[in-house]
Motif scaffolding. Structure first.
Motif, mmCIF file in Angstrom:
data_model
loop_
_atom_site.group_PDB
_atom_site.id
_atom_site.type_symbol
_atom_site.label_atom_id
_atom_site.label_comp_id
_atom_site.label_asym_id
_atom_site.label_seq_id
_atom_site.Cartn_x
_atom_site.Cartn_y
_atom_site.Cartn_z
ATOM 1 N N MET A 1 -4.018 13.373 2.054
ATOM 2 C CA MET A 1 -2.878 13.169 2.918
ATOM 3 C C MET A 1 -2.774 14.524 3.902
ATOM 4 N N ALA A 2 -3.847 15.490 3.479
ATOM 5 C CA ALA A 2 -3.825 16.759 4.306
ATOM 6 C C ALA A 2 -4.854 16.779 5.309
ATOM 7 N N CYS A 3 -6.150 16.604 4.680
ATOM 8 C CA CYS A 3 -7.551 16.751 5.607
ATOM 9 C C CYS A 3 -8.038 15.397 6.002
ATOM 10 N N ARG A 4 -7.546 14.304 5.398
ATOM 11 C CA ARG A 4 -8.051 13.001 5.708
ATOM 12 C C ARG A 4 -9.198 12.707 5.084
ATOM 13 N N LYS A 5 -9.820 13.203 4.245
ATOM 14 C CA LYS A 5 -11.129 12.887 3.660
ATOM 15 C C LYS A 5 -11.163 11.678 2.803
ATOM 16 N N ALA A 6 -12.161 10.870 2.564
ATOM 17 C CA ALA A 6 -12.132 9.558 1.777
ATOM 18 C C ALA A 6 -12.003 10.175 0.526
ATOM 19 N N LEU A 7 -11.308 9.547 -0.582
ATOM 20 C CA LEU A 7 -11.287 9.735 -1.828
ATOM 21 C C LEU A 7 -11.646 8.806 -2.848
ATOM 22 N N CYS B 1 0.681 -1.223 0.094
ATOM 23 C CA CYS B 1 0.047 -0.039 -0.085
ATOM 24 C C CYS B 1 0.792 1.509 0.098
ATOM 25 N N GLY B 2 0.569 2.341 -0.712
ATOM 26 C CA GLY B 2 1.292 3.327 -0.830
ATOM 27 C C GLY B 2 1.233 4.607 0.394
ATOM 28 N N ALA B 3 0.135 3.785 1.330
ATOM 29 C CA ALA B 3 0.027 4.936 2.531
ATOM 30 C C ALA B 3 0.602 4.058 3.807
ATOM 31 N N CYS B 4 0.236 2.847 3.779
ATOM 32 C CA CYS B 4 0.483 2.240 5.177
ATOM 33 C C CYS B 4 1.524 0.971 5.081
ATOM 34 N N GLU B 5 2.118 0.637 3.803
ATOM 35 C CA GLU B 5 3.152 -0.159 3.340
ATOM 36 C C GLU B 5 2.658 -1.628 3.697
ATOM 37 N N LYS B 6 1.601 -1.959 3.820
ATOM 38 C CA LYS B 6 1.119 -3.210 4.199
ATOM 39 C C LYS B 6 0.574 -3.834 2.901
ATOM 40 N N THR B 7 0.436 -5.105 2.805
ATOM 41 C CA THR B 7 0.168 -5.909 1.684
ATOM 42 C C THR B 7 -1.233 -5.413 1.274
ATOM 43 N N VAL B 8 -1.444 -5.239 -0.131
ATOM 44 C CA VAL B 8 -2.773 -4.964 -0.718
ATOM 45 C C VAL B 8 -3.216 -5.992 -1.693
ATOM 46 N N TYR B 9 -4.342 -6.711 -1.155
ATOM 47 C CA TYR B 9 -4.933 -7.814 -1.873
ATOM 48 C C TYR B 9 -5.717 -7.266 -2.951
ATOM 49 N N HIS B 10 -6.076 -8.227 -3.846
ATOM 50 C CA HIS B 10 -6.862 -7.611 -4.991
ATOM 51 C C HIS B 10 -7.929 -7.237 -4.683
ATOM 52 N N ALA B 11 -8.800 -7.618 -3.959
ATOM 53 C CA ALA B 11 -10.242 -7.316 -3.441
ATOM 54 C C ALA B 11 -10.441 -6.100 -2.783
ATOM 55 N N GLU B 12 -9.441 -5.715 -2.103
ATOM 56 C CA GLU B 12 -9.183 -4.408 -1.540
ATOM 57 C C GLU B 12 -8.279 -3.267 -2.160
ATOM 58 N N GLU B 13 -8.044 -3.279 -3.339
ATOM 59 C CA GLU B 13 -7.102 -2.558 -3.949
ATOM 60 C C GLU B 13 -7.820 -1.539 -4.916
ATOM 61 N N ILE B 14 -7.088 -0.049 -4.628
ATOM 62 C CA ILE B 14 -7.447 0.900 -5.432
ATOM 63 C C ILE B 14 -6.107 1.651 -6.154
ATOM 64 N N GLN B 15 -5.953 1.502 -7.444
ATOM 65 C CA GLN B 15 -4.757 2.165 -8.145
ATOM 66 C C GLN B 15 -4.812 3.511 -8.300
ATOM 67 N N CYS B 16 -4.028 4.207 -8.152
ATOM 68 C CA CYS B 16 -3.807 5.798 -8.409
ATOM 69 C C CYS B 16 -2.409 5.925 -8.734
ATOM 70 N N ASN B 17 -2.129 6.740 -9.765
ATOM 71 C CA ASN B 17 -0.892 7.255 -10.253
ATOM 72 C C ASN B 17 0.243 5.925 -10.035
ATOM 73 N N GLY B 18 0.015 4.753 -10.766
ATOM 74 C CA GLY B 18 0.752 3.701 -10.606
ATOM 75 C C GLY B 18 1.054 2.964 -9.332
ATOM 76 N N ARG B 19 0.550 3.374 -8.348
ATOM 77 C CA ARG B 19 0.613 2.844 -6.926
ATOM 78 C C ARG B 19 -0.737 2.091 -6.532
ATOM 79 N N SER B 20 -0.711 1.516 -5.501
ATOM 80 C CA SER B 20 -1.680 0.664 -5.061
ATOM 81 C C SER B 20 -2.207 1.067 -3.616
ATOM 82 N N PHE B 21 -3.399 1.071 -3.307
ATOM 83 C CA PHE B 21 -3.762 1.379 -1.934
ATOM 84 C C PHE B 21 -4.911 0.565 -1.464
ATOM 85 N N HIS B 22 -5.031 0.461 -0.107
ATOM 86 C CA HIS B 22 -6.249 -0.221 0.487
ATOM 87 C C HIS B 22 -7.384 0.842 0.384
#
Length: 194
Positions: A38-44, A10-31
């Motif tokens: 990263m500033a206001c913590r609003k869900a994207l 994960c680009g934020a928490c550095e833990k493993t991201v499995y396919h079912a919970e993956e969101i890709q943005c800018n070539g990176r994966s996130f839970h």
């Protein structure tokens, strides 16, 4: 080297991201739960995300941090933002020239006159802004005031005439200021014989 621990990190928490919970943005994966500003913590989501290098922001925080600065770059029409950007680590003086504002307070009415030179409507005397301006007789008019002075008919560029700073439709202009006599919209031959 093979990735033995499962999927990508994960680009934020550095833990493993499995396919079912993956969101890709800018070539990176996130839970899904880590995909927030990263500033206001609003869900994207895909419509509200703005990426800058390895960071993700909501469009509002991205604009505050990386967008243009100064007067006129608010967050919408008629909006005056008092947000200083402190939560983004911004220093508004950093990288921008010193403000050319005078240190003494100015008269607000003089300031407003300097900032906006707005034309006045000849019919009602009120300010005419660009969104409602129609030019006629060399002067700016409101759309609602752009009417014949005699019959009140709404005018267009094809049927407007002007005389002495007032607007008329072509019919009223011809009746009141045009040539008089038979064949000119005045008396007809039938009326003359009687």
């Amino acid at each position: 080297m093979p990735n033995w621990g499962g999927g990508v990190k994960c680009g934020a928490c550095e833990k493993t991201v499995y396919h079912a919970e993956e969101i890709q943005c800018n070539g990176r994966s996130f839970h899904k739960t880590c995909f927030h500003c990263m500033a206001c913590r609003k869900a994207l989501d895909s419509t509200t995300v703005a990426a800058h290098e390895s960071e993700i922001y909501c469009k509002t925080c991205y604009g505050r941090k990386y967008g243009p600065k100064g007067i006129g770059f608010g967050q919408g029409a008629g909006c005056l933002s008092t947000d200083t950007g402190d939560h983004l680590g911004l220093n508004l003086q950093q990288g921008s020239p010193k403000s050319a504002r005078p240190s003494t307070p100015t008269n607000p009415s003089k300031f407003a006159k300097k900032m906006v030179d707005v034309d006045k409507c000849p019919r009602c005397g009120k300010s005419v802004y660009a969104a409602e301006k129609i030019m006629g007789g060399g002067k700016p008019w409101h759309k609602t005031c752009f009417r014949c002075a005699i019959c009140g008919k709404s005018l267009e560029s094809t049927n407007v005439t002007d005389k002495d700073g007032e607007l008329y439709c072509k019919v009223c202009y011809a009746k009141n200021f045009g040539p008089k006599g038979i064949g000119f919209g005045g008396l007809t031959q039938v009326e003359k014989k009687e």
